[in-house]
Design an enzyme around this catalytic site. Structure first.
Site, PDB file in Angstrom:
ATOM      1  CD1 TRP A 111     -20.280  26.775  29.335  1.00 11.64           C
ATOM      2  CD2 TRP A 111     -18.509  25.830  30.300  1.00 11.64           C
ATOM      3  NE1 TRP A 111     -20.492  25.648  30.143  1.00 11.64           N
ATOM      4  CE2 TRP A 111     -19.625  24.949  30.526  1.00 11.64           C
ATOM      5  CE3 TRP A 111     -17.137  25.028  30.725  1.00 11.64           C
ATOM      6  CZ2 TRP A 111     -19.587  23.612  30.999  1.00 11.64           C
ATOM      7  CZ3 TRP A 111     -17.080  23.796  31.083  1.00 11.64           C
ATOM      8  CH2 TRP A 111     -18.464  22.927  31.417  1.00 11.64           C
ATOM      9  CD  GLN A 118     -19.231  30.540  38.803  1.00  7.86           C
ATOM     10  OE1 GLN A 118     -18.498  30.470  37.681  1.00  7.86           O
ATOM     11  NE2 GLN A 118     -18.881  29.861  40.072  1.00  7.86           N
ATOM     12  CE1 TYR A 169     -20.014  27.695  26.085  1.00  9.27           C
ATOM     13  CE2 TYR A 169     -18.637  29.379  25.928  1.00  9.27           C
ATOM     14  CZ  TYR A 169     -18.793  28.147  25.986  1.00  9.27           C
ATOM     15  OH  TYR A 169     -17.873  27.321  25.515  1.00  9.27           O
ATOM     16  CB  SER A 194     -15.961  21.991  19.882  1.00 10.37           C
ATOM     17  OG  SER A 194     -15.973  22.152  21.387  1.00 10.37           O
ATOM     18  CG  LEU A 240      -7.683  24.842  37.374  1.00  5.85           C
ATOM     19  CD1 LEU A 240      -8.161  26.038  38.194  1.00  5.85           C
ATOM     20  CD2 LEU A 240      -6.733  24.029  37.471  1.00  5.85           C
ATOM     21  CB  CYS A 287     -15.733  21.722  36.055  1.00  3.23           C
ATOM     22  SG  CYS A 287     -16.421  21.568  34.603  1.00  3.23           S
ATOM     23  NE  ARG A 329     -17.812  26.656  36.715  1.00  7.11           N
ATOM     24  CZ  ARG A 329     -16.826  26.537  35.647  1.00  7.11           C
ATOM     25  NH1 ARG A 329     -16.601  25.480  35.083  1.00  7.11           N
ATOM     26  NH2 ARG A 329     -16.278  27.713  35.653  1.00  7.11           N
ATOM     27  CD  GLN A 356     -10.771  30.617  39.551  1.00 10.76           C
ATOM     28  OE1 GLN A 356     -11.630  31.489  39.684  1.00 10.76           O
ATOM     29  NE2 GLN A 356     -10.946  29.510  39.547  1.00 10.76           N
ATOM     30  CG  ASN A 359      -5.789  30.010  37.272  1.00  5.98           C
ATOM     31  OD1 ASN A 359      -5.497  29.463  38.010  1.00  5.98           O
ATOM     32  ND2 ASN A 359      -7.367  29.893  36.847  1.00  5.98           N
TER      33      ASN A 359
END
Length: 406
Positions: free
Chosen positions: A96, A102, A129, A227, A285, A287, A303, A368, A372
Site C-alpha cells: 500500500w 512512493q 493499490y 478487511s 507504525l 502510517c 508520506r 527501514q 522493522n
C-alpha cells in the site's frame, strides 16, 4: 498474557526411536510401530536434544537439513493464519502506498528480496493499490526472482476494480472478474488469500460467501478473508457459510498499533475463539506517526507530505497528534532499555498479541525494512512488566466483558 513461542521447528513431541530406513524396504516389510508418515514413534519421553537429533536424522535420509530451513537461518517466527492450517511469517510485506507510488520498481525489488531472504513468506497487495500497478510490480518481481510459488503466501483484496459501476463492490460478478484481473496482473494461477476489502451493503451476504466459495473451488484462491469488516458482519458471513455448507472466512485484516487497539484486542479474540477467524494487522507504525519522524513537524519526503495524504498531515498537527508525539517520547526510554528503536518496539508490541497471525510492514526503503524486521529479536523481551509499562504511558488499554466480570 500467553506469548507464542516457536520451538524446534514447532514439531510436536514424538518419542524414540528411528526405524532403520535402509533395512525395511529391502526386506519388503512395513514398520511395525510407527504410522508410515511419522518418522518417530514409541513410548517414553524424549529430551529436546534427542528429539532434535532424531528429526535431523530423518531429514538427512530425505536429503533435507534443519539448519538450511528458513526459520533456522533468519529466526523468523511462523504462525497459523487464524485456525486454518496456513503458516504465515509473523511479519509480512505490504504494498500500500509504496509499490507503484512512493518508491521505484528497483527499490520494490530490493524490499521484496530483503524480506524473502529474511524469512518473510507473506506479500500483500490489492486491486486498488496504484490502480492495479502494485499488483503488476509484485507479479513482475516474483517472475524475475523465480522463487518457488509453494514457498510464498500471496494475498490480494477486492472492492475497487475500476470506474464502472460493475467494477466495484462485492457482487458475484466483480469478485470473479476482479480476481481474474488481479491474477492476470500478478501473473499467477492463484492467490493464497483473497480479501473482501470492506463490506458491501448493496450485495447480499449469501452472494458474497457463495462467490468466495466459487473462486476457491475453481482454484483461483486457497482461502478468503475480510478487511475492515465489523465483528457482526464477519459473524454473519460465518453463519451463512455454515447454513449453506459454504467456505467461511479465515482472517480479518485490521488496523492495529499503539493508538488503535479496540477491534484487535477486544472484538477479534472473541471471533477467533468462537469461529477461528484470525487477525492480519496493518499500519503498525500508524502510517509513520510512530516512526518518530514527525516529532518536529512534517518532513517533505514523508508520506504525510503527499497531496493525497492531507488527512494524515492534519491528524499529525492536531491536538490529539501532539499528545501522541508526547507519549512516544515517553516510550523512548523503554526502547533504549530494551536495546531497540521505537519502531521496533511498536512492531514487537503488535506481535506480542497472541491473536495476531501476522503484522504487515509498509517500508519505503531497505534500511527501514531491515530495522522493522529486527522487531522479531525484541519480541522475547516483551514481558508482562514491559507491556504494563507501555499501557500505563498510553492510557488507552481497552477492556472486554471478561475484564469487567473479573
Amino acid at each position: 498474557m500467553h506469548l507464542y513461542k516457536p520451538s524446534c521447528a514447532n514439531i510436536p513431541p514424538h518419542k524414540p526411536a528411528l526405524q532403520k530406513v535402509s533395512e525395511a524396504p529391502l526386506r519388503g516389510k512395513k514398520p511395525s510401530t510407527a504410522p508410515r508418515d511419522h518418522p518417530i514413534a514409541g513410548a517414553g519421553r524424549a529430551s529436546g536434544a534427542s528429539e532434535r537429533r532424531q528429526l535431523e536424522r530423518f531429514l538427512h535420509v530425505h536429503g533435507l537439513s534443519l539448519h538450511e530451513s528458513v526459520q533456522a537461518q533468519a529466526g523468523m517466527v511462523y504462525r497459523n493464519l487464524g485456525k486454518s492450517g496456513l503458516r504465515v511469517s509473523c511479519l509480512g510485506l505490504g504494498t500500500w502506498v509504496t509499490f507503484g507510488g512512493q518508491i521505484s520498481d528497483e527499490v520494490a525489488e530490493q524490499l521484496m528480496t530483503i524480506a524473502y531472504e529474511s524469512g518473510v513468506n507473506l506479500f500483500d497487495t490489492a486491486e486498488v493499490y496504484a490502480a492495479g500497478k502494485a499488483e503488476v510490480i509484485l507479479g513482475n518481481i516474483l517472475k524475475k526472482k523465480g522463487w518457488r510459488r509453494s514457498s510464498l503466501v500471496i494475498t490480494t483484496k477486492l472492492y475497487w476494480g475500476g470506474k464502472a459501476e460493475t467494477e466495484r463492490g462485492l457482487s458475484r460478478k466483480h469478485i470473479i472478474e476482479g480476481l481474474r484481473a488481479s491474477l492476470q496482473r500478478l501473473q499467477l494461477e492463484y492467490v493464497d488469500v483473497v480479501f473482501a476489502n470492506r463490506p458491501d451493503n448493496n450485495t447480499p451476504m449469501e452472494e458474497i460467501v457463495r462467490a468466495m466459495t466459487h473462486v476457491i473451488n475453481q482454484g483461483m484462491a486457497m482461502y478468503w478473508g475480510t478487511s475492515r469488516w465489523s465483528a457482526m458482519e464477519i459473524m454473519e458471513a460465518y453463519s451463512v457459510a455454515r447454513q449453506f455448507n459454504l467456505i467461511p472466512p479465515v482472517c480479518e485484516q485490521a488496523e492495529y498499533h499503539l493508538f488503535q487497539r479496540e477491534k484487535v484486542e477486544v472484538q477479534l479474540p472473541e471471533l477467533y475463539h468462537k469461529i477461528g477467524v484470525g487477525a492480519m494487522t496493518w499500519s503498525p507504525l500508524a502510517c509513520g506517526i510512530i516512526s518518530g519522524k514527525y516529532g518536529n513537524g512534517v518532513p517533505e519526503s514523508s508520506r504525510a507530505a503527499l497531496k493525497c495524504y492531507q488527512w494524515l498531515k492534519e491528524k499529525i498537527i492536531s491536538e490529539e497528534g501532539r499528545k501522541q508525539q508526547t507519549k512516544l517520547k515517553d516510550l523512548s526510554p523503554i526502547a533504549e532499555r530494551l536495546g531497540c528503536t521505537l519502531p521496533q518496539l511498536a512492531v514487537a508490541w503488535c506481535l506480542r498479541n497472541e491473536g495476531v497471525s501476522s503484522v504487515l510492514l509498509g517500508s519505503s526503503n531497505p534500511e527501514q525494512l531491515i530495522e522493522n524486521l529486527g522487531a522479531i529479536q525484541v519480541l522475547p523481551k516483551m514481558t508482562s512488566h514491559i507491556v504494563n509499562e507501555i499501557d500505563n504511558i498510553l492510557g488507552n488499554k481497552p477492556y472486554s466483558k471478561k475484564d469487567y466480570r473479573s
